[in-house]
Write a protein that holds these residues in place. Sequence first.
Motif, PDB file in Angstrom:
ATOM      1  N   ALA A 276       0.744  -1.182  -0.309  1.00 17.61           N
ATOM      2  CA  ALA A 276      -0.013   0.028  -0.051  1.00 17.61           C
ATOM      3  C   ALA A 276       0.964   0.958  -0.209  1.00 17.61           C
ATOM      4  O   ALA A 276       2.164   1.190   0.209  1.00 17.61           O
ATOM      5  N   SER A 277       0.436   2.301  -0.162  1.00 17.53           N
ATOM      6  CA  SER A 277       1.010   3.621  -0.253  1.00 17.53           C
ATOM      7  C   SER A 277       1.654   3.840   0.993  1.00 17.53           C
ATOM      8  O   SER A 277       2.653   4.666   0.915  1.00 17.53           O
TER       9      SER A 277
ATOM     10  N   LYS B 169      -4.974   7.959  -9.288  1.00 19.50           N
ATOM     11  CA  LYS B 169      -4.178   8.146  -8.158  1.00 19.50           C
ATOM     12  C   LYS B 169      -3.754   6.925  -7.884  1.00 19.50           C
ATOM     13  O   LYS B 169      -4.197   5.808  -7.667  1.00 19.50           O
TER      14      LYS B 169
ATOM     15  N   THR C 141      -2.347   4.195  -5.490  1.00 19.88           N
ATOM     16  CA  THR C 141      -2.925   3.599  -4.317  1.00 19.88           C
ATOM     17  C   THR C 141      -1.974   2.685  -3.398  1.00 19.88           C
ATOM     18  O   THR C 141      -2.062   2.206  -2.268  1.00 19.88           O
TER      19      THR C 141
ATOM     20  N   ASP D 127      -5.975   3.721  -8.854  1.00 16.40           N
ATOM     21  CA  ASP D 127      -7.305   4.138  -8.778  1.00 16.40           C
ATOM     22  C   ASP D 127      -7.765   5.530  -8.960  1.00 16.40           C
ATOM     23  O   ASP D 127      -7.581   6.439  -8.227  1.00 16.40           O
TER      24      ASP D 127
END
Length: 594
Positions: free
Chosen positions: A440-441, A529, A531, A526
């Motif tokens: 994840a980010s 962006k 993510t 997403d």
Amino acid sequence: MKLSLKKKIILIMALTLVSAIVLIAIADYFRIQRDITNEHLKDARDIRAMLMATRRIYHHQFLDSGLPLNDKTLGFLPAHALTRISIDFPNWSESGMSFNNVSDRPRNLTQSADELELEAMDWFRANPDAHERLISFRNKQGRFSYHYSTPIYVERYCLKCHGNEQDAPSTIAKHYNTAFNYKEGDLRGLLSIKLPSEEISTILWRELVTEAVIYLFPLLIALGLLFLLLERNILRHLRNLNNASAKIANGDFSIRLPTTVEDELGHTIIAFNIMVNALGEREREQQFLHEKAEYARRQMEAVLNNTTSLIYIKDLEGRYKFINRQFEILFHISNEEIHDKTVAELFPPEQAEFMHSNDIKVIAEDKAVEVEEVIRQDDGIHTYLSIKFPLKSTTGETYAICGISTDITVRIQMERTASKQAAIWQSLMSSTTEAIFGLASDGICTFCNPAALQMLGYKNTTELVGKKLHPLVHAHHANGKEYPHTICRMQHAIKTGQVLKVEDEVLWRADGNCIPVIYRVTPIYDADKVTGAVITCEDITEHLATQRENEQRMEELEQFNRLAVGRELKMIELKKEINALLHEQGKDPRYHLH
């Protein structure tokens, strides 16, 4: 018939004027009647005083004169003379008044008391302290008159003629056989005076008319001035208030009334203006609320009529009261047509029974119920996720059921497809030998495949998934030097959104040993962006060993090549020299060099 305020005031003032005149007339009537009666009473008293004084004086004079009482001198007695005077009195007076000495035991029939006078005598006997009596009566002609009477009591000198009959003068005894045996103080008779009321009535009405005329004009002037005062100070302002109220009733709240007076009406006008301001403000607020409510209604109507969900309301008996446009379109029925119908009239029995049982459950449990309902439509069977909940009144009582049913047929199909794809994905993740991570980010590991666990020496995904990946497997370089998270190239690829391939880093295993890897970072988007990222990596330990072995062999081959190349170059030089010698001898070259 409705009267305006002005007409009511005029009517009230007219009634007031008439009432005032009537009351004044009544008061004057009784006052004038009292004054005239008192005047006549005074006259009657004066007449009575004169007659009684004359009677007493002449009686004493007769007795003291020494005249013999005989048939010729009997008429000089005042008791006898007064009757003759009363008979002759109308010849001298036109007033209609009459008077006489009367008795209930008369010696002369002309002095007999009539019924009214006998009543008076009885009254004086019952009221011995009374000195006079004045009453009204109706005479034989039916006209009203007044009767004034005073009692005549027996005095001492009267006993000479009215005492014992044996002691009476012979002339009296000769002529009369009555009116004897009186005692001093006995009621002998009355002085009766009758006054006609016609004269009194004439004077009375003349006085009334005169005073009515006198009072009428001032009252008319006063009422006229009062009306002008009311018109100027009240009615005019009331008309303005009425006109302003009419404008307010028509929605004009800009009207204001001038405040030119400082009395109670002026305060009323000020209060009216304040009220108009408040009404205007309230009207603006209500208009704002109305517009807001209308906007909300339109929004709600737009939502209801444009949503793809079915929205409906039923009463507690299951009869439809409202459906939205989507319901009308899908089931080809309007709000008017479905009104008061039940599910049993619209759907097959098994479907209708299930839907109705859900409605009953909402009523019984008095709370929202979420359930999947299957409904047949034109294009086949559809599955709806229905949320049904009770509608309550302001008193908290349930009066209807509202339902929102969303078609989840496509979603179910997608979930089935996704489930199949997930199974395929899981199979791929399990079967590939390449280690794969999800990042994840924020650096949290979102997934990892069995190859990744095996490569890093972990037994279960819970040891990596949900945890920061960098501190676990990427916190140091191969030489043990710290590798800060801020300069981690995996995180840098996520921040920049660029695909990145790294071949010179290591990952650290659970046993504390590091392994050289080649990894590729592919960002996950997403809606434009980033993510997170998918990281695929490969353990290149064996590859590096093979590479080192290949490099060593290459080095040996290059050394051998260098030796072989040197010998080849010397042979070429020798051949060139041989070719040059043959050329000098004029012969063809032996070696063909390229």
